[in-house]
Structure formats: C-alpha cells, structure tokens
Design an enzyme around this catalytic site. Structure first.
Site, PDB file in Angstrom:
ATOM      1  N   ASP A  11       0.850  -1.198   0.000  1.00  0.00           N
ATOM      2  CA  ASP A  11       0.000   0.000   0.000  1.00  0.00           C
ATOM      3  C   ASP A  11       0.885   1.248   0.000  1.00  0.00           C
ATOM      4  O   ASP A  11       0.853   2.052   0.933  1.00  0.00           O
ATOM      5  CB  ASP A  11      -0.952   0.010   1.214  1.00  0.00           C
ATOM      6  N   ASP A  16       6.760   1.142   1.882  1.00  0.00           N
ATOM      7  CA  ASP A  16       6.445   0.164   0.816  1.00  0.00           C
ATOM      8  C   ASP A  16       7.296   0.450  -0.418  1.00  0.00           C
ATOM      9  O   ASP A  16       7.774  -0.460  -1.098  1.00  0.00           O
ATOM     10  CB  ASP A  16       4.979   0.263   0.398  1.00  0.00           C
ATOM     11  N   ASN A  40      -2.328   2.915   3.336  1.00  0.00           N
ATOM     12  CA  ASN A  40      -1.734   4.217   3.655  1.00  0.00           C
ATOM     13  C   ASN A  40      -2.500   5.356   2.985  1.00  0.00           C
ATOM     14  O   ASN A  40      -2.559   6.470   3.512  1.00  0.00           O
ATOM     15  CB  ASN A  40      -0.276   4.265   3.190  1.00  0.00           C
ATOM     16  N   THR A 124       2.745  -6.021   2.760  1.00  0.00           N
ATOM     17  CA  THR A 124       3.234  -4.886   3.556  1.00  0.00           C
ATOM     18  C   THR A 124       2.142  -3.837   3.737  1.00  0.00           C
ATOM     19  O   THR A 124       2.434  -2.669   4.035  1.00  0.00           O
ATOM     20  CB  THR A 124       4.469  -4.228   2.892  1.00  0.00           C
ATOM     21  N   PHE A 165      -1.105  -0.727  12.346  1.00  0.00           N
ATOM     22  CA  PHE A 165      -1.941  -0.251  11.249  1.00  0.00           C
ATOM     23  C   PHE A 165      -2.387  -1.362  10.280  1.00  0.00           C
ATOM     24  O   PHE A 165      -3.575  -1.491   9.982  1.00  0.00           O
ATOM     25  CB  PHE A 165      -1.216   0.837  10.456  1.00  0.00           C
ATOM     26  N   ASN A 166      -1.457  -2.145   9.728  1.00  0.00           N
ATOM     27  CA  ASN A 166      -1.822  -3.110   8.673  1.00  0.00           C
ATOM     28  C   ASN A 166      -2.844  -4.133   9.161  1.00  0.00           C
ATOM     29  O   ASN A 166      -3.698  -4.570   8.394  1.00  0.00           O
ATOM     30  CB  ASN A 166      -0.579  -3.833   8.154  1.00  0.00           C
ATOM     31  N   HIS A 239       9.677   0.114   8.171  1.00  0.00           N
ATOM     32  CA  HIS A 239       8.946  -1.130   8.411  1.00  0.00           C
ATOM     33  C   HIS A 239       9.033  -2.145   7.252  1.00  0.00           C
ATOM     34  O   HIS A 239       9.531  -3.240   7.404  1.00  0.00           O
ATOM     35  CB  HIS A 239       7.452  -0.828   8.640  1.00  0.00           C
ATOM     36  N   ASP A 240       8.485  -1.773   6.108  1.00  0.00           N
ATOM     37  CA  ASP A 240       8.184  -2.770   5.071  1.00  0.00           C
ATOM     38  C   ASP A 240       9.384  -3.469   4.445  1.00  0.00           C
ATOM     39  O   ASP A 240       9.329  -4.674   4.184  1.00  0.00           O
ATOM     40  CB  ASP A 240       7.319  -2.113   3.974  1.00  0.00           C
TER      41      ASP A 240
HETATM   42  O1  RIB Z   1       2.324   0.039  10.743  1.00  0.00           O
HETATM   43  C1  RIB Z   1       3.239   0.222   9.692  1.00  0.00           C
HETATM   44  C2  RIB Z   1       2.685  -0.328   8.414  1.00  0.00           C
HETATM   45  O2  RIB Z   1       1.489   0.373   8.054  1.00  0.00           O
HETATM   46  C3  RIB Z   1       3.623  -0.128   7.218  1.00  0.00           C
HETATM   47  O3  RIB Z   1       3.422  -1.159   6.295  1.00  0.00           O
HETATM   48  C4  RIB Z   1       3.170   1.177   6.639  1.00  0.00           C
HETATM   49  O4  RIB Z   1       3.502   1.299   5.252  1.00  0.00           O
HETATM   50  C5  RIB Z   1       1.685   1.055   6.816  1.00  0.00           C
HETATM   51  O5  RIB Z   1       1.176   0.263   5.741  1.00  0.00           O
HETATM   52 CA    CA Z   2       2.794  -0.557   4.019  1.00  0.00          CA
END
Ligand code: RIB
Ligand code: CA
Length: 314
Positions: A11, A16, A40, A124, A165-166, A239-240
C-alpha cells in the site's frame, strides 16, 4: 543460485516504496508482480504510487490494483504519515507506466494455482487482497510457500495502544491469512522500530548517487519528518523493507514460533495480534514472529539493493 519467487502486496506508502526498490532488482529475488491495496492511502493513490516508483527507476514490472477497502470495517487511511498522495515528498514525472487490467486478487489466484508451491507472498499493507484470494479460491492455500507480512506486534501498536496499522486496517483479512494453515513470518513493530532511518543513514544512501538512492532520500525526507512530528523519533522506522530483506538473508531476523490470534471481538484491543510469547495457552504455534533484527546488516542490505540501480539491468 535458486531465486526466491515472490508476489509483493503493498500500500505505497514510503516504506512500501523502499520495499519495491529492494525487491524489483535483487539477484536473489524473482518478483512476479506487485499487487496493491488501499491502506496508507486510497487505492487510486496507492496503485499510482507503485507505478511511479517503478517508472522512476525504469523497472517494467506489472502492477495490479486490488481491493479499495477492507472486507468488513470502514477504510482506515494513514495520511498523517504518508501525505495526501501517499507518497508525498518526491516530485515524480508524469505517470506513463500502465496499470494492468487484471484485478490483483485474480492475479494472485492464477499465479499461485499455476505454480508448484514455491511462491512466497509478501504483504506490507492490509491483508485484504490475499484474504479475498483465499476465500475466492481456497485451492491456492496449499500453493503458498510462505506468507511474510509486515504487521502486528507482540508489544504495543502504532494506531491504538493494542493494534498496528496493517492488521487494524483489516483485522478480518488478517485473521483469514493467519488461520489459513501455511507458514507465516510475522515482521511486527517489535523489530521494525529498531531500523530507524536516521539522517546519517539517509546521507549514506544519498551518496550512492543513482536514481534509486535519489528517490530513497526524497522519500525519507518526508517520511522521517512526519514520523518525528507524530512519534518524536529522529529517524522513521523503515517497516516494510524488513520483509523483503529477510528473504534476501534469512539470518537477518531472529524468529520465535508463537500462537498468534487476531482480536476481532474487543473494542479497545480490536486488531491486536495476541502473540503467546510464553506459551501460556499451550496451543500450537501459528506464526514465526520476529523478535530481533541485525540492524547493521539490514542497512547493508538496503545499500546493496540501492546500488544495484547504478548498473544497467543485466
Ligand atoms: O504500521 C506500519 C505499516 O502500516 C507499514 O506497512 C506502513 O507502510 C503502513 O502500511
Ligand atoms: Ca505498508
């Protein structure tokens, strides 16, 4: 050398975008396609962003648009971090790279069905596309070599105290994926918050001096600023790309098998990945959860990946 075949479902999103750069050209990987989901930002934005990144570095990989929102709940957007486009910061040229006509879920289904079971699915973003593919065509489940996801945490969340979040963005989809029975590597905030992209890291990558490193620096300028505004960190957690980096070097992460259950019932903790770190429930493990990361090696992998764009593609 046997390449790792993967589908990257994402996303974009600044982090990403770096995962795409790392996966698109690495000699150990065979990226079959990029599928995109709302997360996102809206799907309209995230599918354009995936194409913008590939066009910037001249990579002609297929991009497939998927689900515009979660399976059940209302859409959740992270505009505070990634901006109104989802990839604020860099000034992209007019977009000419086409979007594939096929829906992402259909691409996932037929690609897995046609395989011998060697494809890793990396997610991701919210896991909506993969979950819908599993529901639409259960025969793909046995064809998934492994699911490697960025999501969740066995400590605390980043949207609510409980949820990351994801997972929170589509907890029902995450539940479908976590209960499908295939091997899972969960790359949660517990390790991704250890790879903070400090200014000296940005400068290190910028010195590479090619289109990919230039894009990295422009992305991080925005990403690190918003992360500091919200979380107060001097560097944004990247993160990703940790998911993709773990395919490039399986020794990167320290994994601990745990029983992981997605909280779908509670209000306060909805979307939490309840990870049974100490085995209280005496239930079989359902995921290999990342509990540590070789931070220095991670940044070496990122630098190596960006340097690949200095040479003409073989
Ligand atoms: O919480 C972080 C994740 O949520 C990452 O993948 C960021 O890109 C969002 O998608
Ligand atoms: Ca992401």
């Amino acid at each position: 050398m046997e390449k790792t075949k993967l589908i990257l479902d994402c996303d974009p999103g600044h982090d990403d975008a770096v995962a795409i750069l790392l996966a698109a050209r690495h000699p150990k990987l065979d990226l079959l396609g990029i599928t995109v989901v709302a997360g996102n930002q809206t799907l309209e934005n995230t599918q354009q962003n995936a194409r913008k990144v590939l066009q910037w570095v001249g990579e002609d990989l297929p991009v497939y648009a998927g689900c515009p929102g979660p399976l059940v709940r209302q859409k959740l957007i992270a505009a505070d971090i990634h901006g109104s486009t989802g990839l604020d910061g860099p000034v992209f040229p007019p977009l000419t790279k086409e979007l594939e006509a096929e829906h992402a879920v259909h691409f996932i289904i037929h690609t897995l069905l046609d395989s011998d079971g060697e494809i890793t699915v990396v997610t991701t973003g919210p896991m909506t596309n993969l979950a819908l593919a599993i529901r639409l065509e259960p025969r793909i489940v046995e064809k998934i070599h492994r699911i490697v996801l960025m999501g969740g945490s066995y400590t605390n969340g980043n949207v609510t105290p409980a949820a990351e979040f994801n997972i929170l963005a589509d907890a029902e989809a995450a539940h479908i994926c976590f209960t499908c029975g295939r091997p899972i590597t969960m790359v949660g905030l517990d390790v991704t918050r250890k790879v903070l992209c400090y200014p000296e890291i940005v400068e290190r990558m910028k010195r590479i001096g090619n289109p990919a490193s230039e894009l990295f620096a422009a992305l991080m300028a925005h990403f690190c600023r918003t992360q500091k505004e919200i979380f107060g960190w001097e560097g944004g957690p990247l993160h990703d790309p940790v998911t993709v980096a773990s395919l490039i070097d399986p020794q990167l992460l320290t994994l601990k098998p745990m029983n992981v259950q997605i909280d779908l019932r509670s209000t306060q903790s909805y979307g939490r990945t309840n990870c049974d770190y100490f085995g209280y429930l005496q239930l079989p493990p359902t995921a290999d959860v990342a509990v540590d990361i070789d931070v220095e090696h991670f940044w070496d992998i990122i630098e190596e990946g960006l340097r690949l764009y200095s040479e003409d593609k073989p």
